[in-house]
Design a protein around this motif. Structure first.
Motif, PDB file in Angstrom:
ATOM      1  N   THR A 179       8.670  20.036  60.713  1.00 22.56           N
ATOM      2  CA  THR A 179       7.330  19.746  60.224  1.00 22.56           C
ATOM      3  C   THR A 179       6.286  20.345  61.167  1.00 22.56           C
ATOM      4  O   THR A 179       6.609  20.857  62.240  1.00 22.56           O
ATOM      5  CB  THR A 179       7.107  18.230  60.136  1.00 22.56           C
ATOM      6  OG1 THR A 179       7.038  17.700  61.471  1.00 22.56           O
ATOM      7  CG2 THR A 179       8.231  17.545  59.384  1.00 22.56           C
ATOM      8  N   ASP A 185       4.388  18.796  62.974  1.00 21.87           N
ATOM      9  CA  ASP A 185       4.424  18.028  64.222  1.00 21.87           C
ATOM     10  C   ASP A 185       5.713  18.260  64.994  1.00 21.87           C
ATOM     11  O   ASP A 185       5.994  17.542  65.952  1.00 21.87           O
ATOM     12  CB  ASP A 185       4.299  16.536  63.925  1.00 21.87           C
ATOM     13  CG  ASP A 185       2.959  16.200  63.282  1.00 21.87           C
ATOM     14  OD1 ASP A 185       2.918  15.234  62.498  1.00 21.87           O
ATOM     15  OD2 ASP A 185       1.989  16.905  63.566  1.00 21.87           O
ATOM     16  N   SER A 186       6.504  19.207  64.557  1.00 25.76           N
ATOM     17  CA  SER A 186       7.779  19.563  65.203  1.00 25.76           C
ATOM     18  C   SER A 186       8.862  18.512  65.062  1.00 25.76           C
ATOM     19  O   SER A 186       9.807  18.483  65.847  1.00 25.76           O
ATOM     20  CB  SER A 186       7.580  19.883  66.694  1.00 25.76           C
ATOM     21  OG  SER A 186       6.695  20.955  66.853  1.00 25.76           O
ATOM     22  N   TRP A 187       8.734  17.638  64.092  1.00 26.14           N
ATOM     23  CA  TRP A 187       9.828  16.711  63.792  1.00 26.14           C
ATOM     24  C   TRP A 187      10.787  17.389  62.827  1.00 26.14           C
ATOM     25  O   TRP A 187      10.395  18.248  62.060  1.00 26.14           O
ATOM     26  CB  TRP A 187       9.304  15.420  63.164  1.00 26.14           C
ATOM     27  CG  TRP A 187       8.379  14.647  64.037  1.00 26.14           C
ATOM     28  CD1 TRP A 187       7.062  14.426  63.833  1.00 26.14           C
ATOM     29  CD2 TRP A 187       8.708  14.015  65.286  1.00 26.14           C
ATOM     30  NE1 TRP A 187       6.539  13.684  64.856  1.00 26.14           N
ATOM     31  CE2 TRP A 187       7.526  13.421  65.759  1.00 26.14           C
ATOM     32  CE3 TRP A 187       9.878  13.893  66.031  1.00 26.14           C
ATOM     33  CZ2 TRP A 187       7.482  12.699  66.956  1.00 26.14           C
ATOM     34  CZ3 TRP A 187       9.829  13.176  67.220  1.00 26.14           C
ATOM     35  CH2 TRP A 187       8.641  12.593  67.665  1.00 26.14           C
ATOM     36  N   GLY A 188      12.056  16.983  62.865  1.00 25.22           N
ATOM     37  CA  GLY A 188      13.054  17.555  61.973  1.00 25.22           C
ATOM     38  C   GLY A 188      13.265  16.679  60.746  1.00 25.22           C
ATOM     39  O   GLY A 188      13.383  15.463  60.860  1.00 25.22           O
ATOM     40  N   LYS A 189      13.308  17.299  59.582  1.00 26.91           N
ATOM     41  CA  LYS A 189      13.578  16.595  58.329  1.00 26.91           C
ATOM     42  C   LYS A 189      14.737  17.274  57.634  1.00 26.91           C
ATOM     43  O   LYS A 189      14.718  18.490  57.445  1.00 26.91           O
ATOM     44  CB  LYS A 189      12.369  16.682  57.390  1.00 26.91           C
ATOM     45  CG  LYS A 189      11.211  15.826  57.760  1.00 26.91           C
ATOM     46  CD  LYS A 189       9.990  16.135  56.915  1.00 26.91           C
ATOM     47  CE  LYS A 189      10.253  16.196  55.441  1.00 26.91           C
ATOM     48  NZ  LYS A 189       8.991  16.237  54.672  1.00 26.91           N
TER      49      LYS A 189
END
Lengths: 113, 114
Positions: free
Chosen positions: A94, A96-100
């Protein structure tokens, strides 16, 4: 967002080879996973590709081409217990550098005697 | 120990009930996830916790309320659910969320809302 396409169902005989293709379009690709899911059970991890090429793990192999947005899972020496749904899942990063993990609809593999 | 456990296995609840789903892992993973899976459909991401902080909420209705009391536990509090919320609820964990790590799934809680 992304689209992940894989065939709905494939049928093969015991001992044969089956190749499940997966194509994807993503805005932030960070790896592709294959999971196996038997009916009524949780998904279990099969393989992971983040770089182009082939990863081999016993009877299962997985291939990735990032430039083509394409992967396949190869199942060799099919056994009856391989009858299951096979899920292609793309890890999307994402803003925000989160992984999904986004899953394809799954390919139901039916192994016949 | 590579196991993610979930309780209960099955849950039937009315639309006015309040219930909670529980998930536990002892692999030292710092990312935990809730997914919803309808029959013959893939898992859909609901929430992600990273280091016990909510990092992703996929626009899930407020009748679903996640909680991460510590790094091993993840709860999903349910209140005023609708029949269409009936599904398999899967918990998963991974080493971390930034970067790309295999997710380990629990067996799920099969929820029926009457």
């Amino acid at each position: 967002g992304q689209n992940i396409d894989q065939p709905t169902e494939m049928t093969a005989t015991e001992g044969a080879i089956v190749q499940i293709n997966c194509t994807y379009q993503t805005s932030g690709f960070n790896g592709l996973f294959w999971y196996q899911q038997h009916a009524g059970e949780a998904p279990t991890f099969l393989s992971y590709n983040v770089l182009d090429g082939l990863e081999e793990k016993g009877r299962f192999s997985s291939f990735l081409s990032r430039s083509k947005g394409y992967s396949y899972l190869l199942l060799k020496e099919l056994q009856m217990k391989d009858s299951a749904s096979y899920l292609c899942a793309v890890n999307e990063v994402t803003t925000d550098s989160w992984g999904k993990l986004q899953f394809g609809a799954g390919t139901q593999v039916v192994v016949t005697p | 120990d590579t196991e993610v456990t979930q309780t209960p296995k099955h849950l039937v609840m009315g639309m006015t009930n309040k219930k909670s789903l529980k998930c536990e892992q002892h692999m030292g993973h710092r990312a935990m996830y809730w997914y919803k899976q309808k029959a013959k459909k893939p898992p859909e991401l609901m929430f992600v916790y990273s280091y016990e902080k909510l990092s992703i909420n996929e626009s899930v209705p407020s009748r679903f309320s996640p909680e991460c009391p510590n790094s091993s536990l993840l709860n999903l509090h349910l209140h005023a659910l609708q029949p269409e919320d009936s599904a398999l609820y899967l918990c998963a964990s991974s080493q971390a969320n930034r970067g790309s790590y295999e997710q380990y799934f629990g067996p799920g809680t099969r929820l029926t809302v009457t």
